[in-house]
Scaffold this motif. Structure first.
Motif, PDB file in Angstrom:
ATOM      1  N   MET A   1       0.828  -1.210   0.000  1.00 56.96           N
ATOM      2  CA  MET A   1       0.000   0.000   0.000  1.00 56.96           C
ATOM      3  C   MET A   1       0.855   1.248   0.000  1.00 56.96           C
ATOM      4  SD  MET A   1      -2.843   1.234   2.797  1.00 56.96           S
ATOM      5  CE  MET A   1      -1.630   1.483   4.087  1.00 56.96           C
ATOM      6  N   VAL A   2       1.952   1.197   0.756  1.00 55.86           N
ATOM      7  CA  VAL A   2       2.783   2.384   0.901  1.00 55.86           C
ATOM      8  C   VAL A   2       4.127   2.115   0.256  1.00 55.86           C
ATOM      9  CG1 VAL A   2       3.599   4.077   2.533  1.00 55.86           C
ATOM     10  CG2 VAL A   2       1.656   2.659   3.125  1.00 55.86           C
ATOM     11  N   SER A   3       4.305   2.644  -0.931  1.00 54.95           N
ATOM     12  CA  SER A   3       5.546   2.394  -1.651  1.00 54.95           C
ATOM     13  C   SER A   3       6.331   3.680  -1.786  1.00 54.95           C
ATOM     14  CB  SER A   3       5.243   1.816  -3.032  1.00 54.95           C
ATOM     15  OG  SER A   3       4.493   2.737  -3.775  1.00 54.95           O
ATOM     16  N   GLY A   4       7.516   3.592  -2.365  1.00 55.25           N
ATOM     17  CA  GLY A   4       8.306   4.797  -2.596  1.00 55.25           C
ATOM     18  C   GLY A   4       9.784   4.490  -2.533  1.00 55.25           C
ATOM     19  N   ASN A   5      10.559   5.352  -3.106  1.00 55.11           N
ATOM     20  CA  ASN A   5      12.002   5.167  -3.158  1.00 55.11           C
ATOM     21  C   ASN A   5      12.683   5.849  -1.996  1.00 55.11           C
ATOM     22  OD1 ASN A   5      11.904   3.860  -5.745  1.00 55.11           O
ATOM     23  ND2 ASN A   5      11.494   5.865  -6.625  1.00 55.11           N
ATOM     24  N   ALA A   6      13.801   5.342  -1.622  1.00 54.34           N
ATOM     25  CA  ALA A   6      14.592   5.993  -0.582  1.00 54.34           C
ATOM     26  C   ALA A   6      15.228   7.252  -1.148  1.00 54.34           C
ATOM     27  CB  ALA A   6      15.672   5.048  -0.081  1.00 54.34           C
ATOM     28  N   ALA A   7      15.426   8.214  -0.270  1.00 62.79           N
ATOM     29  CA  ALA A   7      16.057   9.461  -0.703  1.00 62.79           C
ATOM     30  C   ALA A   7      17.549   9.242  -0.894  1.00 62.79           C
ATOM     31  CB  ALA A   7      15.819  10.553   0.337  1.00 62.79           C
TER      32      ALA A   7
ATOM     33  N   VAL B   1      -3.940  18.251  13.916  1.00 67.15           N
ATOM     34  CA  VAL B   1      -2.818  17.816  13.087  1.00 67.15           C
ATOM     35  C   VAL B   1      -2.734  18.644  11.814  1.00 67.15           C
ATOM     36  CG1 VAL B   1      -4.165  16.009  11.910  1.00 67.15           C
ATOM     37  CG2 VAL B   1      -1.662  15.803  12.047  1.00 67.15           C
ATOM     38  N   LYS B   2      -1.510  18.982  11.419  1.00 63.09           N
ATOM     39  CA  LYS B   2      -1.281  19.625  10.132  1.00 63.09           C
ATOM     40  C   LYS B   2      -0.964  18.559   9.098  1.00 63.09           C
ATOM     41  CE  LYS B   2       0.090  24.209  11.689  1.00 63.09           C
ATOM     42  NZ  LYS B   2       1.196  25.165  11.906  1.00 63.09           N
ATOM     43  N   LEU B   3      -1.677  18.634   7.994  1.00 63.10           N
ATOM     44  CA  LEU B   3      -1.594  17.639   6.926  1.00 63.10           C
ATOM     45  C   LEU B   3      -0.692  18.174   5.829  1.00 63.10           C
ATOM     46  CD1 LEU B   3      -5.437  17.001   6.907  1.00 63.10           C
ATOM     47  CD2 LEU B   3      -3.705  15.560   8.012  1.00 63.10           C
ATOM     48  N   GLY B   4       0.563  17.770   5.856  1.00 62.35           N
ATOM     49  CA  GLY B   4       1.534  18.264   4.889  1.00 62.35           C
ATOM     50  C   GLY B   4       2.931  17.941   5.378  1.00 62.35           C
ATOM     51  N   GLY B   5       3.902  18.688   4.879  1.00 59.21           N
ATOM     52  CA  GLY B   5       5.289  18.418   5.222  1.00 59.21           C
ATOM     53  C   GLY B   5       5.805  17.132   4.606  1.00 59.21           C
ATOM     54  N   LEU B   6       5.044  16.584   3.674  1.00 53.08           N
ATOM     55  CA  LEU B   6       5.377  15.289   3.095  1.00 53.08           C
ATOM     56  C   LEU B   6       6.233  15.411   1.843  1.00 53.08           C
ATOM     57  CD1 LEU B   6       1.913  13.549   3.597  1.00 53.08           C
ATOM     58  CD2 LEU B   6       3.937  13.425   5.074  1.00 53.08           C
ATOM     59  N   ALA B   7       6.492  16.640   1.398  1.00 53.25           N
ATOM     60  CA  ALA B   7       7.376  16.852   0.252  1.00 53.25           C
ATOM     61  C   ALA B   7       8.786  17.231   0.701  1.00 53.25           C
ATOM     62  CB  ALA B   7       6.810  17.918  -0.678  1.00 53.25           C
ATOM     63  N   MET B   8       9.070  17.036   1.983  1.00 50.55           N
ATOM     64  CA  MET B   8      10.451  17.125   2.441  1.00 50.55           C
ATOM     65  C   MET B   8      11.151  15.798   2.129  1.00 50.55           C
ATOM     66  SD  MET B   8      10.302  19.156   6.096  1.00 50.55           S
ATOM     67  CE  MET B   8       9.127  18.100   6.928  1.00 50.55           C
ATOM     68  N   ARG B   9      12.469  15.829   2.061  1.00 48.04           N
ATOM     69  CA  ARG B   9      13.228  14.600   1.843  1.00 48.04           C
ATOM     70  C   ARG B   9      12.999  13.591   2.965  1.00 48.04           C
ATOM     71  NH1 ARG B   9      18.045  14.554   2.684  1.00 48.04           N
ATOM     72  NH2 ARG B   9      18.466  12.640   1.550  1.00 48.04           N
ATOM     73  N   LEU B  10      12.632  14.079   4.145  1.00 48.19           N
ATOM     74  CA  LEU B  10      12.476  13.237   5.324  1.00 48.19           C
ATOM     75  C   LEU B  10      11.637  11.993   5.054  1.00 48.19           C
ATOM     76  CD1 LEU B  10      12.898  12.981   8.461  1.00 48.19           C
ATOM     77  CD2 LEU B  10      10.688  14.142   8.679  1.00 48.19           C
ATOM     78  N   LEU B  11      10.582  12.125   4.268  1.00 50.67           N
ATOM     79  CA  LEU B  11       9.677  11.006   4.031  1.00 50.67           C
ATOM     80  C   LEU B  11      10.301   9.913   3.171  1.00 50.67           C
ATOM     81  CD1 LEU B  11       6.803   9.949   4.571  1.00 50.67           C
ATOM     82  CD2 LEU B  11       6.047  11.171   2.527  1.00 50.67           C
ATOM     83  N   GLY B  12      11.324  10.285   2.396  1.00 51.85           N
ATOM     84  CA  GLY B  12      12.051   9.281   1.639  1.00 51.85           C
ATOM     85  C   GLY B  12      11.697   9.173   0.175  1.00 51.85           C
ATOM     86  N   TYR B  13      10.868  10.064  -0.343  1.00 54.11           N
ATOM     87  CA  TYR B  13      10.567  10.049  -1.779  1.00 54.11           C
ATOM     88  C   TYR B  13      11.615  10.872  -2.533  1.00 54.11           C
ATOM     89  CZ  TYR B  13       6.171   7.689  -0.981  1.00 54.11           C
ATOM     90  OH  TYR B  13       5.225   6.750  -0.634  1.00 54.11           O
ATOM     91  N   ASP B  14      11.846  10.486  -3.791  1.00 53.80           N
ATOM     92  CA  ASP B  14      12.940  11.088  -4.554  1.00 53.80           C
ATOM     93  C   ASP B  14      12.435  12.034  -5.652  1.00 53.80           C
ATOM     94  OD1 ASP B  14      11.828   9.344  -6.382  1.00 53.80           O
ATOM     95  OD2 ASP B  14      13.709   8.412  -6.980  1.00 53.80           O
TER      96      ASP B  14
ATOM     97  N   TYR C   1      -0.770   8.549   4.297  1.00 55.36           N
ATOM     98  CA  TYR C   1      -0.458   9.313   5.503  1.00 55.36           C
ATOM     99  C   TYR C   1      -1.588  10.282   5.846  1.00 55.36           C
ATOM    100  CZ  TYR C   1       4.182   7.396   4.736  1.00 55.36           C
ATOM    101  OH  TYR C   1       5.236   6.533   4.549  1.00 55.36           O
ATOM    102  N   ILE C   2      -2.057  11.003   4.845  1.00 57.99           N
ATOM    103  CA  ILE C   2      -3.091  12.008   5.091  1.00 57.99           C
ATOM    104  C   ILE C   2      -4.410  11.351   5.466  1.00 57.99           C
ATOM    105  CG2 ILE C   2      -4.495  13.785   3.966  1.00 57.99           C
ATOM    106  CD1 ILE C   2      -1.920  14.705   2.539  1.00 57.99           C
ATOM    107  N   GLU C   3      -4.777  10.283   4.777  1.00 61.96           N
ATOM    108  CA  GLU C   3      -6.036   9.607   5.103  1.00 61.96           C
ATOM    109  C   GLU C   3      -5.982   9.008   6.505  1.00 61.96           C
ATOM    110  OE1 GLU C   3      -6.945   6.855   1.984  1.00 61.96           O
ATOM    111  OE2 GLU C   3      -7.914   8.395   0.754  1.00 61.96           O
ATOM    112  N   THR C   4      -4.841   8.465   6.896  1.00 62.50           N
ATOM    113  CA  THR C   4      -4.698   7.925   8.251  1.00 62.50           C
ATOM    114  C   THR C   4      -4.916   9.016   9.290  1.00 62.50           C
ATOM    115  OG1 THR C   4      -3.188   6.166   7.560  1.00 62.50           O
ATOM    116  CG2 THR C   4      -3.096   6.828   9.875  1.00 62.50           C
ATOM    117  N   CYS C   5      -4.323  10.193   9.056  1.00 62.64           N
ATOM    118  CA  CYS C   5      -4.477  11.310   9.993  1.00 62.64           C
ATOM    119  C   CYS C   5      -5.922  11.795  10.056  1.00 62.64           C
ATOM    120  CB  CYS C   5      -3.552  12.457   9.603  1.00 62.64           C
ATOM    121  SG  CYS C   5      -1.798  12.153   9.931  1.00 62.64           S
ATOM    122  N   ILE C   6      -6.564  11.925   8.905  1.00 58.26           N
ATOM    123  CA  ILE C   6      -7.945  12.404   8.897  1.00 58.26           C
ATOM    124  C   ILE C   6      -8.869  11.385   9.558  1.00 58.26           C
ATOM    125  CG2 ILE C   6      -9.896  13.069   7.441  1.00 58.26           C
ATOM    126  CD1 ILE C   6      -7.877  14.199   5.422  1.00 58.26           C
ATOM    127  N   GLU C   7      -8.631  10.109   9.309  1.00 59.93           N
ATOM    128  CA  GLU C   7      -9.447   9.075   9.933  1.00 59.93           C
ATOM    129  C   GLU C   7      -9.291   9.110  11.453  1.00 59.93           C
ATOM    130  OE1 GLU C   7      -9.830   4.182  10.027  1.00 59.93           O
ATOM    131  OE2 GLU C   7      -8.732   5.157   8.401  1.00 59.93           O
TER     132      GLU C   7
END
Length: 350
Positions: free
Chosen positions: A1-7, A253-266, A286-292
């Motif tokens: 469900m949660v995929s992505g590349n390492a930074a 909760v603030k929904l964002g900050g996910l376009a930092m390198r921290l999350l691990g997407y390239d 991430y956002i749906e989990t927080c809203i739920e």
């Protein structure tokens, strides 16, 4: 469900914005009339990076209906002299000056810096109160609270610029004496940390149920350094922490900050910047989990610009949020895009 590349192994938790690269992809604005309060951005001029009123209003002018913004602590324009404890008051003076520029109408219709969040060192204990009072005075009715950043991780590739921060700050008894000064003054606390520390914030929130707290950047899920390539393993741990802290009614909760390198997407390493469809796929879990967990009435979409500008444009970030929010009711969308932020920061709009 949660995929992505390492930074990549490059240092820093976010990539530097590149206007020429971002300009390679533009989009039509989704739902362009929807009012948005952007509750988290920074302004600075340092290290060759300039992001001041002209830059943020240029981003806002790219199409979304931003009606107001909240400035958040980033060590900008501290006073060069005077008592060390009071130097952050300069940041409030600076942000209030930007708000006054915006209020002139000369930079567009958005009320930039309608709310101001700065910093006071809560390790001052009870001595934090006079500094907080000085910031309230400097804010000219716009100062709403503070952020005392607490990110800590044993891995220096994760900690980055925060490597010198103390471990367990939110549990420190002297810090908590300073924290106790917030609620009596009607001030809120922005919490910026990494996801393994969410439990410490939960403990703090339970100890101070009358203090309004906002968890920044979806709780700082990590996908770099020793956490890289472990997304499917780490996500359930992060999710459980989010579900637990959401039980604290004084936390939003603030929904964002996910376009930092921290999350691990390239995204920042690709030839083309991401589309809002690509960004929404990456961020949706991430956002749906927080809203739920919190409910739309306790969630607010944020740009976190300019740090998040390293991976996407202002057009794309809010289009991605609108794609993710499409499933919610009109009232829920209003909460997520403007009402939660307006209420939490007590913004005076109109």
């Amino acid at each position: 469900m949660v995929s992505g590349n390492a930074a990549s192994s490059k240092s820093g938790l976010y990539a530097d914005p590149r206007e020429d690269w971002l300009a390679l992809h533009t989009e039509e604005i989704i739902d362009p009339q929807r009012p948005i309060v952007d509750p988290h951005h920074h302004l600075w001029d340092r290290g060759g990076q300039r992001y001041l009123i002209e830059e943020i209003t240029d981003d806002i002018a790219s199409g979304h209906n931003i009606i107001a913004t909240v400035y958040v602590d980033c060590r900008s324009m501290y006073r060069a002299g005077g008592p060390e404890a009071f130097r952050p008051v300069g940041e409030v003076e600076f942000a209030n000056g930007v708000a006054a520029m915006s209020a002139s109408g000369g930079y567009g219709k958005a009320a930039v810096c309608a709310g101001i969040v700065s910093h006071v060192n809560l390790l001052l204990g009870e001595a934090a109160r006079p500094v907080l009072e000085a910031e309230i005075a400097a804010g000219n009715g716009r100062f709403r609270g503070i952020r005392h950043s607490s990110p800590w991780d044993a891995d220096p590739d994760v900690a980055g610029m925060y490597a010198t921060r103390p471990k367990g700050l939110l549990l420190d008894s002297t810090f908590r004496k300073g924290f106790a000064c917030l609620a009596p003054l009607g001030l809120s606390f922005d919490a910026w940390l990494f996801h393994p520390q969410i439990g410490e914030l939960t403990d703090l929130a339970r100890a101070f149920p009358d203090t309004k707290i906002v968890l920044d950047h979806c709780g700082g899920p990590i996908g770099v350094g020793s956490y890289a390539n472990r997304r499917d393993e780490i996500f359930p741990v992060w999710r459980a922490s989010i579900q637990e802290i959401a039980k604290c009614p004084n936390v939003v909760v603030k929904l964002g900050g996910l376009a930092m390198r921290l999350l691990g997407y390239d995204f920042h390493e690709r030839p083309m910047p991401p589309s809002s469809e690509q960004a929404a796929v990456a961020w949706r879990p991430y956002i749906e989990t927080c809203i739920e967990a919190f409910g739309p009435g306790r969630g607010m979409f944020e740009s976190n610009f300019p740090p998040d500008k390293g991976q996407c444009s202002y057009q794309v970030i809010f289009n991605a949020f609108k794609r993710i929010a499409a499933q919610y009711s009109e009232a829920e969308k209003t909460a997520l895009f403007s009402k939660t932020a307006t209420d939490f920061y007590r913004l005076k709009l109109g």
